[in-house]
Motif scaffolding. Structure first.
Motif, mmCIF file in Angstrom:
data_model
loop_
_atom_site.group_PDB
_atom_site.id
_atom_site.type_symbol
_atom_site.label_atom_id
_atom_site.label_comp_id
_atom_site.label_asym_id
_atom_site.label_seq_id
_atom_site.Cartn_x
_atom_site.Cartn_y
_atom_site.Cartn_z
ATOM 1 N N LYS A 71 0.829 -1.208 0.000
ATOM 2 C CA LYS A 71 0.000 0.000 0.000
ATOM 3 C C LYS A 71 0.858 1.251 0.000
ATOM 4 N N GLU A 74 2.182 1.764 -3.520
ATOM 5 C CA GLU A 74 1.091 2.230 -4.387
ATOM 6 C C GLU A 74 0.769 3.680 -4.129
ATOM 7 N N ASP A 78 1.045 6.698 -6.776
ATOM 8 C CA ASP A 78 -0.074 7.596 -7.075
ATOM 9 C C ASP A 78 0.334 9.054 -6.892
ATOM 10 N N HIS A 274 -6.224 -1.187 -12.968
ATOM 11 C CA HIS A 274 -7.143 -0.046 -12.995
ATOM 12 C C HIS A 274 -6.441 1.270 -12.667
ATOM 13 N N LYS A 275 -5.615 1.279 -11.632
ATOM 14 C CA LYS A 275 -5.004 2.528 -11.188
ATOM 15 C C LYS A 275 -4.028 3.099 -12.206
ATOM 16 N N LYS A 276 -3.455 2.240 -13.027
ATOM 17 C CA LYS A 276 -2.406 2.695 -13.933
ATOM 18 C C LYS A 276 -2.914 3.677 -14.983
ATOM 19 N N GLN A 278 -4.534 6.217 -14.509
ATOM 20 C CA GLN A 278 -4.416 7.565 -13.981
ATOM 21 C C GLN A 278 -2.984 8.096 -14.075
ATOM 22 N N ASP A 279 -2.059 7.225 -14.433
ATOM 23 C CA ASP A 279 -0.651 7.609 -14.522
ATOM 24 C C ASP A 279 -0.389 8.213 -15.905
#
Length: 304
Positions: A71, A74, A78, A274-276, A278-279
């Motif tokens: 975490k 991550e 972010d 999923h989070k990638k 936003q990169d």
């Protein structure tokens, strides 16, 4: 920063199971990776791994620390992505994977051009016809020819790719040319196989709908280009995306067969956590490679 580096090494050792693999992944020696783990254990005052001659497995303390450490990394990722988006200067490392044929023909040759445009972004490319575990191996973007089955990932479709069944004229002269889908069952079909491979059938379009054929052959491989080489040498029949074999069709080294019952097309897509999305650097790579793949495949097929 050293403490964060130690945490990053610890996470990769847990995920990959040994120091050598983690070191290769992070471009450090096993000795450096080992020292980072020792520093982390000294700081925490606990043993994080049970050690054997071949593998490291996390202790109970290690498993608990891994969940929190993951975490932390991550959250840092972010935060860096948010700063990058705000500054308009994407930087950092992107881990990319692709099948061998697709990667060699379309992806690998585009990496230098991408780096010229965005010199602060490093790209680490891994090519394999095996299914790479995206989450376990820390992959940011995986280019695939197939369907998305993991709902924990996002997919960006790039284009639908025609597939063809082909063989060398020498093979067809020796064994005869299949006239129906069922004829394939008595021919030497060269298959892409490896532990965990998903596609064990060839699915053809027929008047009655999709038809799955349990085709067989005298040998198979986990490298698609090896299969193409065998087909060119007259050893059997292969099913391939047309763009991969188009040059051999033009010079008559391979011939398309069963044109009335062609294979089901395959989707070329980019898959990522999923989070990638936003990169910013990941979005830049997706945009760049999607446009490039579309253009190059059209050029290969002469369909501009």
């Amino acid at each position: 920063m050293a403490y964060l580096d130690n945490i990053a090494v610890f996470v990769r050792v847990v995920e990959l199971g040994n120091l050598s693999a983690a070191g290769r992944d992070m471009r450090i020696s096993p000795a450096v990776a080992s020292n980072r783990i020792k520093e982390l254990e000294k700081h925490l005052g606990v043993r994080l791994f049970n050690r054997t001659t071949r593998q490291l497995t996390p202790t109970e303390h290690g498993r608990v620390f891994y969940d929190g450490a993951k975490k932390v990394l991550e959250a840092v990722g972010d935060a860096e992505a948010a700063v990058s988006a705000l500054s308009g200067q994407p930087r950092g490392t992107i881990r990319v994977t692709a099948p061998l044929g697709l990667g060699r023909r379309l992806i690998a040759s585009g990496i230098p051009e991408f780096r010229e445009r965005y010199p602060d972004i490093e790209v680490r490319l891994r090519l394999s016809d095996h299914d790479v575990d995206i989450m376990r191996e820390g992959i940011d973007v995986a280019f695939r020819l197939g369907l998305l089955e993991d709902s924990s990932l996002r997919m960006r479709g790039i284009m639908e790719c025609e597939r063809v069944i082909v063989a060398a004229p020498a093979y067809l002269e020796k064994r005869g040319e299949p006239q129906t889908a069922d004829d394939l069952l008595s021919h030497d079909c060269l298959m892409l196989r490896y532990p965990g491979a998903r596609e064990h059938f060839w699915t053809l379009k027929t008047e009655a709908g999709p038809r799955k054929l349990d085709v067989r052959g005298p040998y198979d491989s986990d490298d698609g280009d090896v299969l193409t080489g065998w087909a060119l040498a007259g050893h059997g029949i292969i099913m391939k995306p047309r763009f991969e074999v188009e040059p051999f069709l033009r010079d008559w080294r391979l011939k398309v067969i069963l044109t009335d019952t062609p294979p089901i097309p395959v989707q070329l897509a980019a898959v990522f956590p999923h989070k990638k999305f936003q990169d910013p650097k990941v979005r830049l790579l997706l945009d760049f490679m999607a446009e490039r793949c579309q253009r190059m495949i059209r050029d290969i097929l002469g369909r501009n």
